[in-house]
Design an enzyme around this catalytic site. Sequence first.
Site, PDB file in Angstrom:
ATOM      1  N   ASP A 220       0.868  -1.186   0.000  1.00  0.00           N
ATOM      2  CA  ASP A 220       0.000   0.000   0.000  1.00  0.00           C
ATOM      3  C   ASP A 220       0.902   1.232   0.000  1.00  0.00           C
ATOM      4  O   ASP A 220       1.795   1.355   0.833  1.00  0.00           O
ATOM      5  CB  ASP A 220      -0.903  -0.017   1.247  1.00  0.00           C
TER       6      ASP A 220
ATOM      7  N   ASP B 166      -3.531   2.469  -5.454  1.00  0.00           N
ATOM      8  CA  ASP B 166      -2.322   2.447  -4.613  1.00  0.00           C
ATOM      9  C   ASP B 166      -2.121   1.156  -3.818  1.00  0.00           C
ATOM     10  O   ASP B 166      -1.436   1.162  -2.806  1.00  0.00           O
ATOM     11  CB  ASP B 166      -2.286   3.681  -3.697  1.00  0.00           C
ATOM     12  N   GLU B 167      -2.721   0.048  -4.292  1.00  0.00           N
ATOM     13  CA  GLU B 167      -2.551  -1.222  -3.581  1.00  0.00           C
ATOM     14  C   GLU B 167      -2.382  -2.383  -4.542  1.00  0.00           C
ATOM     15  O   GLU B 167      -2.942  -2.370  -5.639  1.00  0.00           O
ATOM     16  CB  GLU B 167      -3.802  -1.526  -2.741  1.00  0.00           C
TER      17      GLU B 167
HETATM   18  N1  DCP Z   1      -8.568   8.848  -1.411  1.00  0.00           N
HETATM   19  C1  DCP Z   1      -9.564   9.792  -1.671  1.00  0.00           C
HETATM   20  N2  DCP Z   1     -10.630   9.918  -0.825  1.00  0.00           N
HETATM   21  C2  DCP Z   1     -10.738   9.114   0.282  1.00  0.00           C
HETATM   22  C3  DCP Z   1      -9.763   8.139   0.532  1.00  0.00           C
HETATM   23  C4  DCP Z   1      -8.667   8.035  -0.339  1.00  0.00           C
HETATM   24  O1  DCP Z   1      -9.474  10.532  -2.668  1.00  0.00           O
HETATM   25  N3  DCP Z   1     -11.791   9.262   1.120  1.00  0.00           N
HETATM   26  C5  DCP Z   1      -7.408   8.773  -2.328  1.00  0.00           C
HETATM   27  C6  DCP Z   1      -6.273   9.630  -1.830  1.00  0.00           C
HETATM   28  C7  DCP Z   1      -5.267   8.679  -1.266  1.00  0.00           C
HETATM   29  C8  DCP Z   1      -5.506   7.419  -2.107  1.00  0.00           C
HETATM   30  O2  DCP Z   1      -6.897   7.435  -2.427  1.00  0.00           O
HETATM   31  O3  DCP Z   1      -3.938   9.149  -1.389  1.00  0.00           O
HETATM   32  C9  DCP Z   1      -5.155   6.139  -1.375  1.00  0.00           C
HETATM   33  O4  DCP Z   1      -5.965   5.997  -0.225  1.00  0.00           O
HETATM   34  P1  DCP Z   1      -5.432   5.388   1.134  1.00  0.00           P
HETATM   35  O5  DCP Z   1      -6.629   5.077   1.958  1.00  0.00           O
HETATM   36  O6  DCP Z   1      -4.484   4.274   0.863  1.00  0.00           O
HETATM   37  O7  DCP Z   1      -4.707   6.609   1.872  1.00  0.00           O
HETATM   38  P2  DCP Z   1      -3.284   7.255   1.632  1.00  0.00           P
HETATM   39  O8  DCP Z   1      -2.455   6.513   0.649  1.00  0.00           O
HETATM   40  O9  DCP Z   1      -3.475   8.702   1.334  1.00  0.00           O
HETATM   41  O10 DCP Z   1      -2.631   7.180   3.086  1.00  0.00           O
HETATM   42  P3  DCP Z   1      -1.979   5.920   3.847  1.00  0.00           P
HETATM   43  O11 DCP Z   1      -0.537   6.298   4.052  1.00  0.00           O
HETATM   44  O12 DCP Z   1      -2.719   5.871   5.140  1.00  0.00           O
HETATM   45  O13 DCP Z   1      -2.168   4.718   3.004  1.00  0.00           O
HETATM   46 CA    CA Z   2      -2.155   4.267   0.766  1.00  0.00          CA
HETATM   47 CA    CA Z   3      -4.919   2.180  -0.126  1.00  0.00          CA
END
Ligand code: DCP
Ligand code: CA
Ligand code: CA
Length: 373
Positions: free
Chosen positions: A15, A115-116
């Site tokens: 991730d 992103d996964e």
């Molecule tokens: N995303 C979004 N709206 C949300 C959740 C996520 O637009 N409610 C988008 C932005 C994030 C991406 O999806 O960058 C990936 O989501 P993640 O839940 O994996 O969160 P992040 O990668 O930002 O943070 P982490 O480091 O906790 O994985």
């Molecule tokens: Ca992420």
């Molecule tokens: Ca994710």
Amino acid sequence: MASSLQTNRVIIHVDFDYFYAQCEARENPSLKDRPIVVCVYSGRGEDSGAVATANYAARKYGVKSGIPIIQAKRKLQDVDAAFLPVNFDLYDRVSESIMSILRGHAERFEQVGIDEAFLDVTLKVERDFAKATQLALEIQNKIMTKERITISVGVGPNKLVAKIAAGRQKPFGLTVVRQEEVEAFLGPLPVNELLGVGRKTVVVMQEMGVNTIGDLARFDLDKLVKRFGKVLGVYFYSSAKGIDVSPVQERGMAESISHIPTLKEDTRDLDTILEEAYKICTDVYERAGELKLSFKTITVQLVLQDMSTPSRSRTFEAPVENLETLKATVKELFQKLLVEVPAELKARRIGVKISNFSATRQAQKHITEFTAR
Ligand code: DCP
Ligand code: CA
Ligand code: CA
């Protein structure tokens, strides 16, 4: 028996950390130490919209995905924070590059969202978790070096355990859970760590005295089935015990590959358009090559100043074999398309799409070898 199947696999889950915000920080290093908030503006007023994500410096102030932008601004009012609009072209590009590196390390590969991903590496590491740990570190470092992005990684005997493991230590974390450690690893975690246990289910489980995954694993199966029905009841029960036999599998073949960037300046000049278009041709052509896909259909598109999106396409009898044919076709299609658009309108964005895929000969050979084993 299910457990004999699962002890045999080694699965990696990846991730990407604070993904959109990390892409922004990579492109603009001066942002690195500041709180970064990536925003989806609604278009109705300056502060209207929601937070897509934030980096860890911003999360310290309670800013997170999904909250209103206005609320994030309040939390960060005394801080030098950067509020940026989403740039999906950038995130797609970064994601594609990382995914193609990951794919190269897996026997079986499954991308989940932007992103996964899951990687089945069972044979490659000879079912050895020490080797899997080495491999996971190698992958993390390679992506750091080549893409300058940190990822968090989980290694486990199945997808369920690997995914929960990847979320345990962030950012740039690595968590390895061997089969014999699964029960102790999952036991203390709250039930909502399990896929499919949402807020409502948490409340119902709490009423039953079930708070942790361990509580759920020790709970009476019949009672779970009575409360949630057979399918869900059995699913919750076996998940809590860390059982998951679902395979890592490539999600359906992409329908198309395209890229439609915004031009530096609005234009309807063919040469300017082609200069950009040829770059896109190279991009999508290489991407298809990486995925071992050949294509028969080429489409060009414009996004005009009035936001209309005229397009033109051509389908060949046989797969397009080289980049030159792609470029020549794109040129011809844009020439024809420009004649059709109203003279007063310029293009804001231009796009090239390839579709109508089939696996290339090389890929087919690979698939046959695989099934023959
Ligand atoms: N995303 C979004 N709206 C949300 C959740 C996520 O637009 N409610 C988008 C932005 C994030 C991406 O999806 O960058 C990936 O989501 P993640 O839940 O994996 O969160 P992040 O990668 O930002 O943070 P982490 O480091 O906790 O994985
Ligand atoms: Ca992420
Ligand atoms: Ca994710």
